[in-house]
Enzyme design. Sequence first.
Site, PDB file in Angstrom:
ATOM      1  NE  ARG A 135      -4.063  -1.969   1.954  1.00  0.00           N
ATOM      2  CZ  ARG A 135      -5.057  -2.120   2.797  1.00  0.00           C
ATOM      3  NH1 ARG A 135      -5.132  -1.345   3.853  1.00  0.00           N
ATOM      4  NH2 ARG A 135      -5.986  -3.022   2.592  1.00  0.00           N
TER       5      ARG A 135
ATOM      6  CG  ASP B 125     -14.210   5.533   7.406  1.00  0.00           C
ATOM      7  OD1 ASP B 125     -14.784   4.421   7.488  1.00  0.00           O
ATOM      8  OD2 ASP B 125     -12.967   5.646   7.308  1.00  0.00           O
TER       9      ASP B 125
HETATM   10  C1  SAM Z   1     -13.763  -2.789   6.953  1.00  0.00           C
HETATM   11  S1  SAM Z   1     -14.438  -1.159   6.957  1.00  0.00           S
HETATM   12  C2  SAM Z   1     -16.058  -1.466   7.596  1.00  0.00           C
HETATM   13  C3  SAM Z   1     -17.125  -0.710   6.832  1.00  0.00           C
HETATM   14  C4  SAM Z   1     -18.562  -0.982   7.293  1.00  0.00           C
HETATM   15  N1  SAM Z   1     -18.755  -0.607   8.676  1.00  0.00           N
HETATM   16  C5  SAM Z   1     -18.929  -2.423   7.090  1.00  0.00           C
HETATM   17  O1  SAM Z   1     -18.987  -3.192   8.040  1.00  0.00           O
HETATM   18  O2  SAM Z   1     -19.136  -2.824   5.934  1.00  0.00           O
HETATM   19  C6  SAM Z   1     -13.594  -0.430   8.361  1.00  0.00           C
HETATM   20  C7  SAM Z   1     -13.626   1.085   8.333  1.00  0.00           C
HETATM   21  O3  SAM Z   1     -13.198   1.573   9.609  1.00  0.00           O
HETATM   22  C8  SAM Z   1     -12.490   2.780   9.372  1.00  0.00           C
HETATM   23  N2  SAM Z   1     -11.633   3.095  10.532  1.00  0.00           N
HETATM   24  C9  SAM Z   1     -10.514   2.452  10.942  1.00  0.00           C
HETATM   25  N3  SAM Z   1      -9.970   3.071  11.996  1.00  0.00           N
HETATM   26  C10 SAM Z   1     -10.776   4.127  12.278  1.00  0.00           C
HETATM   27  C11 SAM Z   1     -10.738   5.170  13.251  1.00  0.00           C
HETATM   28  N4  SAM Z   1      -9.754   5.258  14.151  1.00  0.00           N
HETATM   29  N5  SAM Z   1     -11.735   6.087  13.228  1.00  0.00           N
HETATM   30  C12 SAM Z   1     -12.731   6.021  12.317  1.00  0.00           C
HETATM   31  N6  SAM Z   1     -12.812   5.063  11.363  1.00  0.00           N
HETATM   32  C13 SAM Z   1     -11.839   4.133  11.345  1.00  0.00           C
HETATM   33  C14 SAM Z   1     -11.703   2.501   8.112  1.00  0.00           C
HETATM   34  O4  SAM Z   1     -11.296   3.688   7.459  1.00  0.00           O
HETATM   35  C15 SAM Z   1     -12.699   1.673   7.295  1.00  0.00           C
HETATM   36  O5  SAM Z   1     -13.390   2.442   6.338  1.00  0.00           O
END
Ligand code: SAM
Length: 281
Positions: free
Chosen positions: A47, A150
Amino acid sequence: MSNQSKQALGDREFSFTESNFKKICKWVFDYAGIELNEGKKELVYSRLARRIRHLQLNSFDEYCGLLKSGDDEEFVNFINAITTNLTSFFRESHHFDYLADSVVPNLCQRQNKINVWSAGCSTGEEPYSIAMTLLENILPGKSASILATDLDSNVVAKASSGIYPANRIDGIPQHKVKKWFKKGRRKQEGYVKVSPDLRKIIEFNQLNLMNSWPMTEKFDIIFCRNVVIYFSKETQKVLFDRYAELLVDGGHLFIGHSENIFKVSDRFDRIGPNSVYHKIK
Ligand SMILES: C[S@@+](CC[C@H](N)C(=O)[O-])C[C@H]1O[C@@H](n2cnc3c(N)ncnc32)[C@H](O)[C@@H]1O
């Protein structure tokens, strides 16, 4: 030799030392709460190699130097590159069935407005799925609003546009597609756009869950699915406590199927199907 074959031979395009990896892990953990272990080394390499190529740098040493120099713009790109954004419409569909059949009808008996937070909403498929479910099931005269946030500013921008490649909605039943999506024509061929009725009940914002939260109004429902899986147990405990503070009494918390609240937080009890909880204290 192509980059792919170089990597297959263990001969990397950019030198990537243990010390580079350790620094990157620390910055990501300190800023986003995301824990990266040895198993994530190749993912981190691939990445960030894209960023290094884009910036025409020569090594991870140079890239780490740039991040350390306080380049805020690159730090945002760095964090965006590290996050995993996998999602889909109606992912873990039993959550939306439970929302439609049980949670929404109960809330409609008691109040006029339903307030939901989709925390870690990625590219928006989750909040739009929630919006469809709410608007299809709330009683006439009632309303709903969704805050969708997010950490990753790129995914928030995509989510906010409400535009998706048409194959993203392949699994959605036709009657919902007809009601909630518009097919693109000419330049937009191959894309769909969500209906303004969905878009207008959602507010999208960039928000790091590790920072302070500006919201003051409480939520009836919080979706935080497939997010805490990247955090340590200590970080999860703090986060679940903060969710409990922001939920109304008895409010619902939806987490991902591979996430578990037991032994992490005693503020919730399981209710309904797998990975749905309600606040008990
Ligand atoms: C795998 S996705 C899940 C998306 C959705 N909730 C679902 O279950 O389909 C995880 C998301 O968490 C976000 N994320 C990770 N760390 C975070 C943080 N500290 N604060 C806010 N969002 C975060 C990432 O950017 C990502 O878009």
